[in-house]
Design an enzyme around this catalytic site. Structure first.
Site, PDB file in Angstrom:
ATOM      1  N   GLU A   1     -34.268  40.513  -7.546  1.00 48.61           N
ATOM      2  CA  GLU A   1     -33.517  39.628  -6.657  1.00 48.61           C
ATOM      3  C   GLU A   1     -32.450  40.401  -5.888  1.00 48.61           C
ATOM      4  O   GLU A   1     -31.751  41.230  -6.506  1.00 48.61           O
ATOM      5  CB  GLU A   1     -32.859  38.510  -7.478  1.00 48.61           C
TER       6      GLU A   1
ATOM      7  N   HIS B   1     -32.140  31.442  -6.862  1.00 42.38           N
ATOM      8  CA  HIS B   1     -31.508  31.476  -8.180  1.00 42.38           C
ATOM      9  C   HIS B   1     -30.238  30.622  -8.191  1.00 42.38           C
ATOM     10  O   HIS B   1     -29.161  31.079  -8.608  1.00 42.38           O
ATOM     11  CB  HIS B   1     -31.191  32.913  -8.594  1.00 42.38           C
TER      12      HIS B   1
END
Length: 337
Positions: free
Chosen positions: A274, A293
């Site tokens: 990420e 997220h």
């Protein structure tokens, strides 16, 4: 005679926060025990952690995000007594090294469970009723009212891989929506039969579920559990939801299953890396709903997580009984006796 608060303030506790922000009530809770906070911003690397530890020698780390608190980092923190996660996932912490060093690793209870469960249900509803595809088609100038035939959520089977604080909330809401729920758990006795029935294996769950939702921590046992083989065992046209950890899923295999049409869709809030690279195969896959997220990032949950993490630190540093349900490495308690 000094009050408990005044006695606590006599001790110069140092708390390292692996983020630039923390809810003000959480900061106040730590300051009330005499703690001095050092905030970190930007990407938290091993080198930056080592530098911060050398400068501050903290007794506690309040961990936001997933910084690499590995054996090397821990070896440079001899006075460390507790690592308190601002949330639930502690897969970036070397639990064995922390246990050997006598460091408690704690999570913030169910502080983020309501938010993550809501996000999971939102993803199920959005994919289950084809909202992303319908929205895209309408923006492109199509009006599919006469040709579209959807399926209702009621009557579908939801398979939950894991049945902890979040999974139980997802199950309760799914039941209210008229879904049946099956769950794969470590201990079947922990499952309320009014919420779900248990299955004996992942293969069994995948074969019975119209929608599969992941709610297990990342570990050596669960990493890559949804690989090409597992995805092939899911029902034709089924859905995969992941609000847990990205590395549970083989992302290339998931992209392939979406391109082939074997899966009707997938929704993920977490990725193995990420943020994703521009050439990530998932970003090119059809019928994928992806969020950055943020399942736990509601105003209320951020406050609860901050207060929960701060309370865990305060309990350990002041000698108050820590909630055993929040301890991720309970074996450390034997070493501390």
């Amino acid at each position: 005679m000094k009050t408990n608060k005044e006695m606590a303030i006599d001790k110069p506790y140092h708390v390292l926060v692996t983020h630039s922000q923390l809810a003000r009530p959480a900061i106040q809770k730590l300051e009330d025990i005499g703690a001095q906070l050092t905030m970190m911003d930007g990407e938290i690397t091993e080198a930056r952690l080592l530098d911060a530890l050398a400068r501050q020698a903290p007794q506690a780390i309040l961990m936001r995000g997933n910084p690499p608190i590995n054996a090397t980092v821990l070896s440079h923190a001899p006075g460390l007594r507790v690592i308190a996660k601002h949330g639930a996932g502690v897969d970036s912490v070397d639990l064995e090294a922390a246990t050997r060093q006598g460091v408690l690793v704690m999570v913030a209870g169910d502080a983020n469970a309501p938010a993550v469960a809501e996000h999971t249900i939102a993803m199920i509803l959005a994919l289950g009723r084809d909202l992303p595809a319908l929205d895209r088609r309408t923006h492109e100038g199509h009006w599919d009212r006469d040709i579209y035939k959807g399926r209702e959520i009621a009557g579908r089977t939801l398979g939950l891989v894991g049945f902890g604080r979040i999974g139980r909330r997802v199950a309760a809401t799914a039941r209210c929506l008229g879904m049946s729920v099956v769950a794969l758990v470590r201990h079947a006795a922990t499952v309320d039969p009014d919420l779900a029935r248990t299955v004996g294996s992942l293969d069994e769950l995948l074969g019975q579920s119209d929608i599969v939702s992941l709610h297990v921590p990342l570990s050596d046992q669960t990493r890559g559990m949804m690989d090409k083989r597992a995805l092939s065992l899911m029902r034709q046209g089924s859905l995969l939801i992941n609000t847990s950890r990205g590395a549970l899923v083989d992302e290339a295999a998931l992209a392939e299953a979406l391109h082939s049409g074997h899966l009707a869709g997938a929704a993920v809030d977490t990725l193995a890396h990420e943020p994703p690279q521009a050439d990530s195969p998932l970003l090119q896959a059809p019928n994928l709903l992806i969020t950055p997220h943020v399942a736990a990032m509601t105003t209320a949950a951020i406050l609860r997580m901050g207060l929960g993490a701060a309370d865990n630190i305060a309990a350990v540093l002041t000698g108050r009984q820590a909630d055993p349900a929040n301890i991720a490495n309970p074996a450390v308690l034997e070493r501390l006796k």
